[in-house]
Design a protein around this motif. Structure first.
Motif, PDB file in Angstrom:
ATOM      1  N   LEU A  64      -0.572  10.999  -5.150  1.00 25.94           N
ATOM      2  CA  LEU A  64       0.333   9.862  -5.349  1.00 25.94           C
ATOM      3  C   LEU A  64       0.581   9.134  -4.039  1.00 25.94           C
ATOM      4  O   LEU A  64       0.596   7.897  -3.994  1.00 25.94           O
ATOM      5  CB  LEU A  64       1.657  10.369  -5.941  1.00 25.94           C
ATOM      6  CG  LEU A  64       2.752   9.317  -6.153  1.00 25.94           C
ATOM      7  CD1 LEU A  64       2.322   8.282  -7.174  1.00 25.94           C
ATOM      8  CD2 LEU A  64       4.057   9.981  -6.581  1.00 25.94           C
ATOM      9  N   ARG A  65       0.759   9.877  -2.970  1.00 21.22           N
ATOM     10  CA  ARG A  65       0.995   9.252  -1.662  1.00 21.22           C
ATOM     11  C   ARG A  65      -0.254   8.527  -1.149  1.00 21.22           C
ATOM     12  O   ARG A  65      -0.153   7.506  -0.483  1.00 21.22           O
ATOM     13  CB  ARG A  65       1.418  10.317  -0.644  1.00 21.22           C
ATOM     14  CG  ARG A  65       2.640  11.121  -1.032  1.00 21.22           C
ATOM     15  CD  ARG A  65       3.893  10.278  -0.994  1.00 21.22           C
ATOM     16  NE  ARG A  65       5.066  11.059  -1.371  1.00 21.22           N
ATOM     17  CZ  ARG A  65       5.899  10.721  -2.334  1.00 21.22           C
ATOM     18  NH1 ARG A  65       5.682   9.628  -3.052  1.00 21.22           N
ATOM     19  NH2 ARG A  65       6.945  11.461  -2.605  1.00 21.22           N
ATOM     20  N   SER A  66      -1.434   9.074  -1.471  1.00 16.59           N
ATOM     21  CA  SER A  66      -2.670   8.485  -0.950  1.00 16.59           C
ATOM     22  C   SER A  66      -3.063   7.196  -1.670  1.00 16.59           C
ATOM     23  O   SER A  66      -3.923   6.462  -1.197  1.00 16.59           O
ATOM     24  CB  SER A  66      -3.816   9.494  -1.049  1.00 16.59           C
ATOM     25  OG  SER A  66      -4.097   9.797  -2.407  1.00 16.59           O
ATOM     26  N   ILE A  67      -2.449   6.922  -2.820  1.00 16.79           N
ATOM     27  CA  ILE A  67      -2.783   5.707  -3.564  1.00 16.79           C
ATOM     28  C   ILE A  67      -2.460   4.477  -2.735  1.00 16.79           C
ATOM     29  O   ILE A  67      -3.232   3.506  -2.673  1.00 16.79           O
ATOM     30  CB  ILE A  67      -2.028   5.665  -4.903  1.00 16.79           C
ATOM     31  CG1 ILE A  67      -2.486   6.804  -5.797  1.00 16.79           C
ATOM     32  CG2 ILE A  67      -2.239   4.334  -5.609  1.00 16.79           C
ATOM     33  CD1 ILE A  67      -1.750   6.869  -7.119  1.00 16.79           C
ATOM     34  N   GLY A 118      -4.743   1.017  -0.874  1.00 17.72           N
ATOM     35  CA  GLY A 118      -4.448  -0.395  -1.113  1.00 17.72           C
ATOM     36  C   GLY A 118      -3.957  -0.698  -2.508  1.00 17.72           C
ATOM     37  O   GLY A 118      -3.961  -1.856  -2.926  1.00 17.72           O
ATOM     38  N   ILE A 119      -3.538   0.340  -3.256  1.00 21.81           N
ATOM     39  CA  ILE A 119      -3.044   0.144  -4.622  1.00 21.81           C
ATOM     40  C   ILE A 119      -1.582   0.576  -4.671  1.00 21.81           C
ATOM     41  O   ILE A 119      -1.230   1.642  -4.165  1.00 21.81           O
ATOM     42  CB  ILE A 119      -3.866   0.961  -5.636  1.00 21.81           C
ATOM     43  CG1 ILE A 119      -5.325   0.495  -5.628  1.00 21.81           C
ATOM     44  CG2 ILE A 119      -3.284   0.843  -7.039  1.00 21.81           C
ATOM     45  CD1 ILE A 119      -6.227   1.289  -6.549  1.00 21.81           C
ATOM     46  N   GLN A 120      -0.763  -0.266  -5.291  1.00 21.74           N
ATOM     47  CA  GLN A 120       0.640   0.085  -5.465  1.00 21.74           C
ATOM     48  C   GLN A 120       0.794   0.899  -6.747  1.00 21.74           C
ATOM     49  O   GLN A 120       0.427   0.437  -7.826  1.00 21.74           O
ATOM     50  CB  GLN A 120       1.496  -1.187  -5.546  1.00 21.74           C
ATOM     51  CG  GLN A 120       1.485  -2.019  -4.283  1.00 21.74           C
ATOM     52  CD  GLN A 120       2.078  -1.284  -3.098  1.00 21.74           C
ATOM     53  OE1 GLN A 120       3.022  -0.511  -3.231  1.00 21.74           O
ATOM     54  NE2 GLN A 120       1.502  -1.511  -1.924  1.00 21.74           N
ATOM     55  N   PRO A 175     -11.442   2.221  -8.553  1.00 17.50           N
ATOM     56  CA  PRO A 175     -10.496   2.979  -9.391  1.00 17.50           C
ATOM     57  C   PRO A 175      -9.210   2.193  -9.579  1.00 17.50           C
ATOM     58  O   PRO A 175      -8.698   1.587  -8.633  1.00 17.50           O
ATOM     59  CB  PRO A 175     -10.257   4.263  -8.578  1.00 17.50           C
ATOM     60  CG  PRO A 175     -11.433   4.359  -7.648  1.00 17.50           C
ATOM     61  CD  PRO A 175     -11.830   2.955  -7.334  1.00 17.50           C
ATOM     62  N   ASN A 176      -8.685   2.178 -10.791  1.00 19.00           N
ATOM     63  CA  ASN A 176      -7.440   1.459 -11.052  1.00 19.00           C
ATOM     64  C   ASN A 176      -6.286   2.450 -11.187  1.00 19.00           C
ATOM     65  O   ASN A 176      -6.431   3.648 -10.915  1.00 19.00           O
ATOM     66  CB  ASN A 176      -7.576   0.583 -12.305  1.00 19.00           C
ATOM     67  CG  ASN A 176      -8.006   1.387 -13.534  1.00 19.00           C
ATOM     68  OD1 ASN A 176      -7.867   2.620 -13.567  1.00 19.00           O
ATOM     69  ND2 ASN A 176      -8.517   0.711 -14.536  1.00 19.00           N
TER      70      ASN A 176
END
Length: 836
Positions: free
Chosen positions: A559-562, A566-568, A534-535
């Motif tokens: 949003l916090r779990s992104i 490992g994705i900013q 997922p991007n």
């Protein structure tokens, strides 16, 4: 050295040629002694000195071929053990005795020599061991490369591969430099692209440059180095390699300039590409068309600059090709200038009619995409007709853009029809074509149909394509690996079409979930099981779906779990979360996300600014106003031109809150939004006076404002004073109001704009404040007007005179008109307001 002398000395006692029957045994015995390094007894005599003039080495002693072979074998064994100094001593002695170096070389064992060299290289003794050996044999007239036969070269090649595999870039490059210096064909030892990739992976441009300098023709290799660093988004290293190119080449290399400009585009630094172009012009070098095309392509996001470069290209006498015109079309499309793109397209067609150039598939595809992005599907189809009539066959990109043109307009049936036409024409659809069909269903609000298509493509075998309204259009057979679609109307023909879902496929389907969070989450999980990642768009859609169901807390949790995944989070992700907070009337959380976004150095875009500025339907405190005005100022500084009508309405409402309790009727000078011009300074002035840095300043500058804007600025400052007074900050000074410039001697009450009259009426009549007019004293009397007392106070005025010329008696000085509200008057007014 001593052991080697002992060997040679002992062989002098019993020459190999004199005792042929014991030759093998004696040689083995001597070598064994050499290997074990047996030291002579303490009281034994030392070996005699060994020189070229010794009888042992007279040319007569070498007449026996067997003796020469004996010492060649001995030298080979020494080399195999890595004893290169002893090897060289024997070789020098043999050559000094008159034996040809080539004859001795022919008798050496290449395998043994190469084995010893490989072992020393592996021990890291390139300089102290191998280089010393190579220098020694070169002095004898033997090129080091002659020591290696096919097997020996393979052994050396294996050692180079070992360095490459282990990532030892410094050892590998040092070895390559040394071998190249001794005329080895280093290109045959290891693939140059592998060495370049290793240097790029290690982020070591210096090593890459050193390696490239070992080749006679370095231009292409340097360009490859620059490009590979660019693909890794390492512009600094690419520029380092580019500077080395300029130092190693006698004249500017256009291919190198074109490559570094392309790399600037890959790294997103189009301004650097402009500097490189200026540098080229500063050297009085005219770029070729390929450099110009790359420069235009990298700067295609800036239409004005792209067009300027195109004009410079013509001015310098460089002929533009079809690629140049295609880039112009692309730039028009990116800028949303459809009419200009159409004009450019017509110019290209005119040039084609004159035989100046030939339109290619990229020209038509680019023009189709321009129309597709603006939902002009009919115009896109017309371009396709031009294309076919010109004998140019649409490719996959063309068909994909055509389908996208219909998909963006929600024309599902038309998109499916184009898909069938592509198959009939023998086109091979890619995943983008399938995604465009799904996108068409989503834009057309046919969500169930999108899911049916997707499931059929994954699970079912064959189903005939049809546009009959009573059937499921294009619910065709598509397995995970292939799909069979019968051509229409030739239903007896079938075609295999590959289909593999992509991340974009699942993103489109997630949009079709509406507010069904669990279905969207299941799609994301399915995506992961297929090995797709997922991007940012995937996560943003999931946040939007969750927030659309009213679950703001769940959206923020996503949003916090992104970050845990490992994705900013990017600007789109944050903007989506902010939009949810605004939609659910949680401005405090929206502004906290905005602050968090800036803390992570993410630049808000236009959507972000517009969303956050609509977070509040009204302002209740000074801090809220300051917050929104700060956002507005950041937006302007970022280069965006906001539609500030909505913000001005809220500011007006907040400012007028100062007076509404005293007089519900605002009077003839009350603010009206229709009085604000397109170049209104209201928000800038309000922001300036409400800044915390101006908390101690009680000076209000109304210059350049209309009477409506001036009223709101004054009210804004008064409301700020009121809120700070309630918070415990006392009034320490008078309030000074700067109205504007006026010549001395002119009528003081003349006010063409009505600002002075409006402000006095507001302060004195509406709010009951005591107002003083600050100006030159024209008498000791007190001026009076029908609105109340207005005293002309004697004060020193600011004079504005020309610094170029002294003041003339006939010239009237210019002064600043000012009003003053006394501290005592403000204090009484605030007490009345608080008591109410």
């Amino acid at each position: 050295m001593r052991d080697a002398l002992s060997i040679l000395a002992s062989s002098a006692v019993v020459p190999p040629s004199a005792t042929p029957s014991h030759h093998h045994r004696r040689r083995h015995s001597n070598y064994t002694t050499t290997n074990t390094r047996t030291r002579p007894k303490p009281n034994s005599k030392p070996n005699p000195q060994f020189t070229a003039s010794s009888p042992l080495l007279s040319s007569s002693r070498w007449d026996n071929r067997q003796s020469l072979r004996y010492y060649a074998d001995l030298a080979s064994k020494l080399a195999e053990d890595g004893r290169f100094q002893d090897f060289l001593m024997i070789a020098e002695s043999v050559v000094a005795s008159g034996v040809k170096a080539s004859e001795f070389l022919a008798l050496l064992s290449g395998k043994s020599v190469a084995s010893g060299i490989a072992r020393v290289i592996g021990e890291g003794k390139v300089n102290s061991g191998v280089e010393m050996l190579f220098n020694g044999v070169r002095k004898l007239g033997i090129e080091p490369v002659q020591l290696f036969d096919g097997a020996a070269l393979e052994s050396l090649r294996g050692e180079c591969r070992s360095f490459l595999k282990c990532g030892e870039v410094e050892r590998l490059v040092s070895l390559m430099e040394m071998l190249a210096g001794f005329k080895f064909r280093i290109k045959e030892l290891v693939e140059p692209s592998d060495v370049v990739n290793l240097c790029v992976n290690k982020r070591d441009p210096t090593a890459a440059i050193r390696y490239a300098q070992n080749f006679p023709h370095i231009e292409m290799l340097f360009c490859s180095i620059i490009l590979q660093f660019g693909k890794r988004r390492d512009l600094v290293s690419a520029l380092t390699a580019f500077e080395a190119t300029k130092q190693n080449l006698s004249s500017p290399n256009m291919h190198a300039y074109r490559t570094i400009i392309d790399v600037c585009g890959l790294c997103g630094d189009y301004l650097k590409s402009r500097d490189i172009y200026k540098e080229l012009l500063a050297r009085n070098v005219t770029p070729n068309r390929y450099v110009f095309n790359s420069l235009m392509n990298v700067n295609a996001c800036d239409l004005n600059y792209t067009r300027d470069i195109y004009k410079q290209m013509e001015k310098l006498g460089v002929t533009a090709d079809i690629t140049s015109h295609n880039i112009l079309l692309k730039s028009c499309g990116l800028a949303g200038q459809v009419e200009l793109a159409q004009d450019t397209y017509r110019e290209i067609r005119t040039l084609e009619s004159k035989g100046a150039l030939k339109l290619d598939v990229f020209t038509y595809s680019t023009m189709i995409k321009v129309f597709a992005d603006t939902k002009m599907w009919k115009e896109a189809l017309e371009i396709k007709e031009d294309m076919v009539s010109s004998g140019v066959n649409p490719d996959t990109i063309t068909w994909s853009s055509l389908i996208s043109a219909c998909a963006n307009s929600g024309l599902v049936e038309q998109a499916i029809k184009l898909f069938d036409e592509m198959l009939q024409a023998g086109g091979q659809p890619n995943s983008q074509c399938f995604n465009n069909l799904l996108h068409a269903c989503v834009e057309g609000c046919q969500f169930d149909r999108a899911f049916r298509l997707f499931q059929c493509w994954k699970e079912r075998g064959i189903q005939q394509a049809t546009t009959d309204d009573n059937q499921s259009n294009l619910d065709e057979c598509v397995a995970v690996d292939q799909m069979r679609v019968p051509f229409r109307p030739y239903s007896h023909l079938t075609m295999r079409v590959p289909f593999r879902p992509t991340t974009s496929t699942y993103n489109i389907l997630m949009k079709a979930c509406g507010t069904d969070y669990y279905r969207a989450k299941a799609l994301m999980d399915e995506m992961k099981t297929l090995g797709l990642s997922p991007n940012h768009i995937s996560w943003s859609i999931l946040i939007d779906v969750c927030g659309g169901s009213g679950n703001v807390a769940g959206a923020i949790q996503i949003l916090r779990s992104i970050r845990e995944a490992g994705i900013q989070p990017d600007v789109i992700t944050y903007t989506t979360a902010i939009k949810i907070c605004v939609a659910n009337k949680n401005p405090k959380l929206a502004f906290s996300l905005y602050a968090e976004m800036k803390k992570h150095q993410l630049k808000p875009n236009l959507v972000t600014y517009n969303t956050i500025l609509r977070a509040r339907s009204r302002y209740g405190s000074l801090q809220e106003v300051q917050q929104c005005l700060a956002v507005y100022q950041h937006m302007r500084k970022a280069g965006y031109k906001p539609n500030d009508y909505y913000l001005k309405q809220l500011i007006e409402e907040w400012c007028e809150g100062v007076i509404q309790n005293e007089h519900q009727n605002k009077g003839p000078f009350a603010s009206r939004m229709t009085d604000f011009g397109p170049q209104s300074l209201l928000l800038e002035k309000v922001a300036e006076h409400l800044q915390d840095s101006n908390s101690e300043s009680l000076s209000i500058d109304l210059r350049g404002l209309t009477k409506v804007e001036a009223r709101l600025v004054v009210l804004a400052v008064l409301r700020k004073i009121k809120e700070k007074y309630i918070a415990g900050n006392s009034i320490k000074d008078d309030v000074s109001i700067v109205l504007g410039l006026q010549k001395l001697g002119s009528h003081f009450t003349k006010d063409e704009s009505g600002v002075r009259e409006g402000v006095i009426r507001l302060l004195h009549h509406d709010l009951g404040l005591h107002v003083l007019a600050v100006g030159f004293r024209t008498g000791n009397d007190i001026k009076t007007d029908k609105r109340g007392p207005l005293r002309l106070e004697e004060e020193v005025l600011e004079r504005i005179v020309s610094p170029q010329a002294p003041e003339s008696p006939t010239r009237r000085p210019i002064v600043l008109q000012r009003l003053k509200v006394t501290r005592e008057s403000l204090h009484h007014w605030l007490q009345r307001r608080i008591c109410k």
